[in-house]
Design a protein around this motif. Structure first.
Motif, PDB file in Angstrom:
ATOM      1  N   GLY A 168       0.815  -1.212   0.000  1.00 48.16           N
ATOM      2  CA  GLY A 168       0.000   0.000   0.000  1.00 48.16           C
ATOM      3  C   GLY A 168       0.847   1.259   0.000  1.00 48.16           C
ATOM      4  O   GLY A 168       0.518   2.245  -0.677  1.00 48.16           O
ATOM      5  N   LEU A 169       1.936   1.237   0.744  1.00 46.00           N
ATOM      6  CA  LEU A 169       2.836   2.395   0.770  1.00 46.00           C
ATOM      7  C   LEU A 169       3.449   2.648  -0.601  1.00 46.00           C
ATOM      8  O   LEU A 169       3.727   3.793  -0.968  1.00 46.00           O
ATOM      9  CB  LEU A 169       3.955   2.168   1.792  1.00 46.00           C
ATOM     10  N   GLU A 170       3.680   1.567  -1.349  1.00 44.76           N
ATOM     11  CA  GLU A 170       4.339   1.682  -2.650  1.00 44.76           C
ATOM     12  C   GLU A 170       3.343   1.677  -3.805  1.00 44.76           C
ATOM     13  O   GLU A 170       3.744   1.567  -4.969  1.00 44.76           O
ATOM     14  CB  GLU A 170       5.343   0.534  -2.797  1.00 44.76           C
ATOM     15  N   ASP A 171       2.035   1.797  -3.503  1.00 48.14           N
ATOM     16  CA  ASP A 171       0.984   1.814  -4.531  1.00 48.14           C
ATOM     17  C   ASP A 171       1.031   0.582  -5.430  1.00 48.14           C
ATOM     18  O   ASP A 171       0.777   0.654  -6.639  1.00 48.14           O
ATOM     19  CB  ASP A 171       1.074   3.091  -5.377  1.00 48.14           C
ATOM     20  N   LYS A 172       1.331  -0.558  -4.818  1.00 50.08           N
ATOM     21  CA  LYS A 172       1.328  -1.832  -5.533  1.00 50.08           C
ATOM     22  C   LYS A 172       0.002  -2.548  -5.272  1.00 50.08           C
ATOM     23  O   LYS A 172      -0.704  -2.229  -4.314  1.00 50.08           O
ATOM     24  CB  LYS A 172       2.492  -2.704  -5.073  1.00 50.08           C
ATOM     25  N   PRO A 173      -0.357  -3.528  -6.096  1.00 50.35           N
ATOM     26  CA  PRO A 173      -1.599  -4.269  -5.859  1.00 50.35           C
ATOM     27  C   PRO A 173      -1.630  -4.920  -4.474  1.00 50.35           C
ATOM     28  O   PRO A 173      -0.594  -5.343  -3.951  1.00 50.35           O
ATOM     29  CB  PRO A 173      -1.591  -5.330  -6.972  1.00 50.35           C
ATOM     30  N   LEU A 174      -2.825  -4.994  -3.919  1.00 55.71           N
ATOM     31  CA  LEU A 174      -3.043  -5.649  -2.631  1.00 55.71           C
ATOM     32  C   LEU A 174      -3.779  -6.957  -2.905  1.00 55.71           C
ATOM     33  O   LEU A 174      -5.008  -6.986  -2.988  1.00 55.71           O
ATOM     34  CB  LEU A 174      -3.867  -4.751  -1.709  1.00 55.71           C
ATOM     35  N   PRO A 175      -3.031  -8.066  -3.078  1.00 50.89           N
ATOM     36  CA  PRO A 175      -3.649  -9.319  -3.512  1.00 50.89           C
ATOM     37  C   PRO A 175      -4.383 -10.016  -2.372  1.00 50.89           C
ATOM     38  O   PRO A 175      -3.826 -10.240  -1.302  1.00 50.89           O
ATOM     39  CB  PRO A 175      -2.466 -10.152  -3.992  1.00 50.89           C
ATOM     40  N   VAL A 176      -5.626 -10.378  -2.607  1.00 51.66           N
ATOM     41  CA  VAL A 176      -6.458 -11.065  -1.621  1.00 51.66           C
ATOM     42  C   VAL A 176      -6.871 -12.401  -2.211  1.00 51.66           C
ATOM     43  O   VAL A 176      -7.455 -12.454  -3.303  1.00 51.66           O
ATOM     44  CB  VAL A 176      -7.696 -10.217  -1.257  1.00 51.66           C
ATOM     45  N   TYR A 177      -6.602 -13.482  -1.493  1.00 52.92           N
ATOM     46  CA  TYR A 177      -6.933 -14.808  -1.992  1.00 52.92           C
ATOM     47  C   TYR A 177      -8.445 -15.006  -2.067  1.00 52.92           C
ATOM     48  O   TYR A 177      -9.181 -14.668  -1.139  1.00 52.92           O
ATOM     49  CB  TYR A 177      -6.354 -15.882  -1.075  1.00 52.92           C
ATOM     50  N   GLY A 178      -8.907 -15.608  -3.164  1.00 54.02           N
ATOM     51  CA  GLY A 178     -10.323 -15.918  -3.329  1.00 54.02           C
ATOM     52  C   GLY A 178     -11.177 -14.675  -3.216  1.00 54.02           C
ATOM     53  O   GLY A 178     -10.917 -13.658  -3.854  1.00 54.02           O
ATOM     54  N   ALA A 179     -12.212 -14.769  -2.367  1.00 49.69           N
ATOM     55  CA  ALA A 179     -13.088 -13.622  -2.116  1.00 49.69           C
ATOM     56  C   ALA A 179     -12.721 -12.893  -0.827  1.00 49.69           C
ATOM     57  O   ALA A 179     -13.419 -11.966  -0.422  1.00 49.69           O
ATOM     58  CB  ALA A 179     -14.546 -14.095  -2.043  1.00 49.69           C
ATOM     59  N   GLY A 180     -11.635 -13.331  -0.168  1.00 43.75           N
ATOM     60  CA  GLY A 180     -11.230 -12.695   1.082  1.00 43.75           C
ATOM     61  C   GLY A 180     -12.114 -13.052   2.255  1.00 43.75           C
ATOM     62  O   GLY A 180     -12.099 -12.376   3.286  1.00 43.75           O
ATOM     63  N   ALA A 181     -12.881 -14.136   2.135  1.00 46.68           N
ATOM     64  CA  ALA A 181     -13.853 -14.495   3.171  1.00 46.68           C
ATOM     65  C   ALA A 181     -13.264 -15.352   4.280  1.00 46.68           C
ATOM     66  O   ALA A 181     -13.934 -15.594   5.290  1.00 46.68           O
ATOM     67  CB  ALA A 181     -15.030 -15.225   2.541  1.00 46.68           C
ATOM     68  N   ASN A 182     -12.025 -15.829   4.109  1.00 48.74           N
ATOM     69  CA  ASN A 182     -11.404 -16.652   5.143  1.00 48.74           C
ATOM     70  C   ASN A 182     -11.204 -15.839   6.417  1.00 48.74           C
ATOM     71  O   ASN A 182     -10.802 -14.673   6.366  1.00 48.74           O
ATOM     72  CB  ASN A 182     -10.062 -17.186   4.647  1.00 48.74           C
ATOM     73  N   ILE A 183     -11.483 -16.457   7.549  1.00 48.59           N
ATOM     74  CA  ILE A 183     -11.486 -15.754   8.837  1.00 48.59           C
ATOM     75  C   ILE A 183     -10.329 -16.245   9.700  1.00 48.59           C
ATOM     76  O   ILE A 183     -10.096 -17.450   9.831  1.00 48.59           O
ATOM     77  CB  ILE A 183     -12.829 -15.977   9.577  1.00 48.59           C
ATOM     78  N   ARG A 184      -9.627 -15.288  10.300  1.00 49.09           N
ATOM     79  CA  ARG A 184      -8.550 -15.587  11.226  1.00 49.09           C
ATOM     80  C   ARG A 184      -8.757 -14.807  12.527  1.00 49.09           C
ATOM     81  O   ARG A 184      -9.359 -13.731  12.529  1.00 49.09           O
ATOM     82  CB  ARG A 184      -7.180 -15.217  10.618  1.00 49.09           C
ATOM     83  N   ASP A 185      -8.230 -15.366  13.612  1.00 49.41           N
ATOM     84  CA  ASP A 185      -8.222 -14.683  14.905  1.00 49.41           C
ATOM     85  C   ASP A 185      -6.844 -14.046  15.050  1.00 49.41           C
ATOM     86  O   ASP A 185      -5.823 -14.745  15.016  1.00 49.41           O
ATOM     87  CB  ASP A 185      -8.485 -15.703  16.016  1.00 49.41           C
TER      88      ASP A 185
ATOM     89  N   ILE B 269      -3.771 -19.864  22.808  1.00 46.39           N
ATOM     90  CA  ILE B 269      -3.597 -18.411  22.940  1.00 46.39           C
ATOM     91  C   ILE B 269      -4.195 -17.742  21.708  1.00 46.39           C
ATOM     92  O   ILE B 269      -3.800 -18.053  20.576  1.00 46.39           O
ATOM     93  CB  ILE B 269      -2.107 -18.035  23.059  1.00 46.39           C
ATOM     94  N   GLY B 270      -5.129 -16.847  21.910  1.00 43.63           N
ATOM     95  CA  GLY B 270      -5.760 -16.130  20.803  1.00 43.63           C
ATOM     96  C   GLY B 270      -6.010 -14.682  21.161  1.00 43.63           C
ATOM     97  O   GLY B 270      -5.928 -14.281  22.328  1.00 43.63           O
ATOM     98  N   GLY B 271      -6.338 -13.892  20.150  1.00 36.58           N
ATOM     99  CA  GLY B 271      -6.507 -12.460  20.348  1.00 36.58           C
ATOM    100  C   GLY B 271      -7.935 -12.005  20.535  1.00 36.58           C
ATOM    101  O   GLY B 271      -8.184 -10.810  20.695  1.00 36.58           O
ATOM    102  N   ASP B 272      -8.904 -12.951  20.509  1.00 36.10           N
ATOM    103  CA  ASP B 272     -10.317 -12.576  20.558  1.00 36.10           C
ATOM    104  C   ASP B 272     -10.623 -11.519  19.499  1.00 36.10           C
ATOM    105  O   ASP B 272     -11.295 -10.517  19.767  1.00 36.10           O
ATOM    106  CB  ASP B 272     -10.701 -12.048  21.958  1.00 36.10           C
ATOM    107  N   ALA B 273     -10.097 -11.721  18.303  1.00 34.64           N
ATOM    108  CA  ALA B 273     -10.224 -10.714  17.242  1.00 34.64           C
ATOM    109  C   ALA B 273     -10.404 -11.396  15.896  1.00 34.64           C
ATOM    110  O   ALA B 273      -9.537 -11.329  15.025  1.00 34.64           O
ATOM    111  CB  ALA B 273      -8.999  -9.800  17.223  1.00 34.64           C
TER     112      ALA B 273
END
Length: 360
Positions: free
Chosen positions: A206-223, A249-253
């Protein structure tokens, strides 16, 4: 107290070392083979501290590990040395088998030999802390969370290698009596993270104005777990955890990957405005093979028994992380020019792509 930290020049390992040394909680011997993800610059804040010593060594070298343990005589070993990126494990699983399984076995045997020779009081107080991942549990549906009793179901070469190492540690406790504790953590983020991972990659692209690639539809969820909160939890488990016990150990996020990327876009647009919004850089790319849908951690055991909870909210922790990358250009520029240029990984041995890496 003296603690030997393997993988101490890596992302999580260096956070642990910085915490223990800067807060004068222990004398620390940092051990790292300095492969691509090990970075001495991550140890710079504590490198010259009198209670810290760095040793370049490989956990797969049993003789070196045995010699180091005898020389340093630690009261505990925190084992964080590992190959850790799923995409790299898809492209080259052999290194993950070698380091995460064979390396852990070799280290366990060296530690067992050292521990067996300790006088009884030191032998009883000794701990071997094995640091692992939530990915050993596999993938969750839309509800529920991983518990320490969740059956293992790893879905990538990386997670399979970590699952195997977890089982080795458990076996060395039950068979030989080695006093071990194991932790399984959710996705970490924060300062000093190697830029092949989702959050630093999106920040730097983002700082370098390059593409921000997101796998699939970006629907995968992580904590998401801030690395400094993780370091706090690891110290608590090492010093107060029950031998033979496992702590999640998790971040509740929990966040969808696309929502994480969008929040990074908002922060960059606010902190370093460009000619256009970073949201326009978001690009959806072919999904990773076998991409787990959702991870979430039940942290009731570590909260109830040890009183730990994450201090950072995801929003505040992410802003702090973006600020750190903005203020430490020298650190990440050296990494990007020397060891990782943002190329996509994880397409398999025959995959060919010039697109940057994507989501976790």
């Amino acid at each position: 107290m003296k603690v030997l930290v393997t993988g101490g020049a890596g992302f999580i390992g260096s956070a642990v070392v910085r915490k223990l040394v800067s807060q004068q909680l222990a004398d620390v011997v940092t051990v790292d083979a300095l492969t691509y993800a090990g970075n001495m610059a991550s140890l710079a804040p504590v490198m010259e501290a009198p209670q810290h010593r760095f040793v370049r060594a490989d956990i797969r070298d049993g003789a070196a590990m045995a010699s180091l343990l005898e020389k340093e005589a630690p009261d505990a070993v925190m084992h964080l040395a590992a190959e850790s990126h799923v995409d790299r494990s898809i492209d080259g699983p052999a290194a993950f088998i070698d380091t995460n399984i064979v390396g852990t076995y070799t280290l366990l045997e060296a530690v067992r030999g050292y521990w067996s020779g300790l006088p009884l009081p030191r032998k009883e107080a000794f701990r071997f802390h094995h640091v692992s991942t939530d990915e050993v549990y596999g993938s969750l549906g839309p509800s529920g969370a991983f518990k320490e009793t969740t059956a293992y179901a790893p879905n990538s070469p990386y997670s399979a290698s970590k699952a195997a190492s977890d089982h080795l540690v458990r076996a060395w406790h039950h068979t030989y009596g080695l006093p071990v504790v194991t932790t399984n953590c959710s996705n970490n983020y924060g300062p000093y993270q190697f830029p092949e991972k989702l959050i630093p990659l999106m920040i730097l692209n983002g700082l370098e104005d390059k593409p921000l690639p997101v796998y699939g539809a970006g629907a995968n969820i992580r904590d998401w777990l801030h690395v400094e909160d993780h370091a706090d939890a690891l110290w608590l488990v090492l010093t107060r955890g029950m031998p033979g016990q496992v702590y999640n150990i998790g971040g509740d996020a929990e966040r969808r990957n696309i929502d994480v990327v969008r929040l990074i876009c908002d922060l960059l647009d606010d902190l370093v405005p460009s000619g256009k919004s970073r949201h326009e850089l978001i690009t959806f790319v072919t999904d990773r093979p076998g991409h787990d849908a959702r991870y979430a951690m039940d942290i009731s055991r570590i909260s109830g028994e040890l009183g730990w909870r994450p201090r950072h909210s995801f929003e505040s922790g992410l802003r702090q992380t973006v600020d750190w990358y903005l203020g430490n250009r020298n650190w990440w520029e050296a990494v990007r020019t020397g060891r990782y240029a943002g190329n996509r990984l994880g397409l398999g041995a025959n995959g060919v792509s010039t697109a940057p890496a994507g989501a976790p």
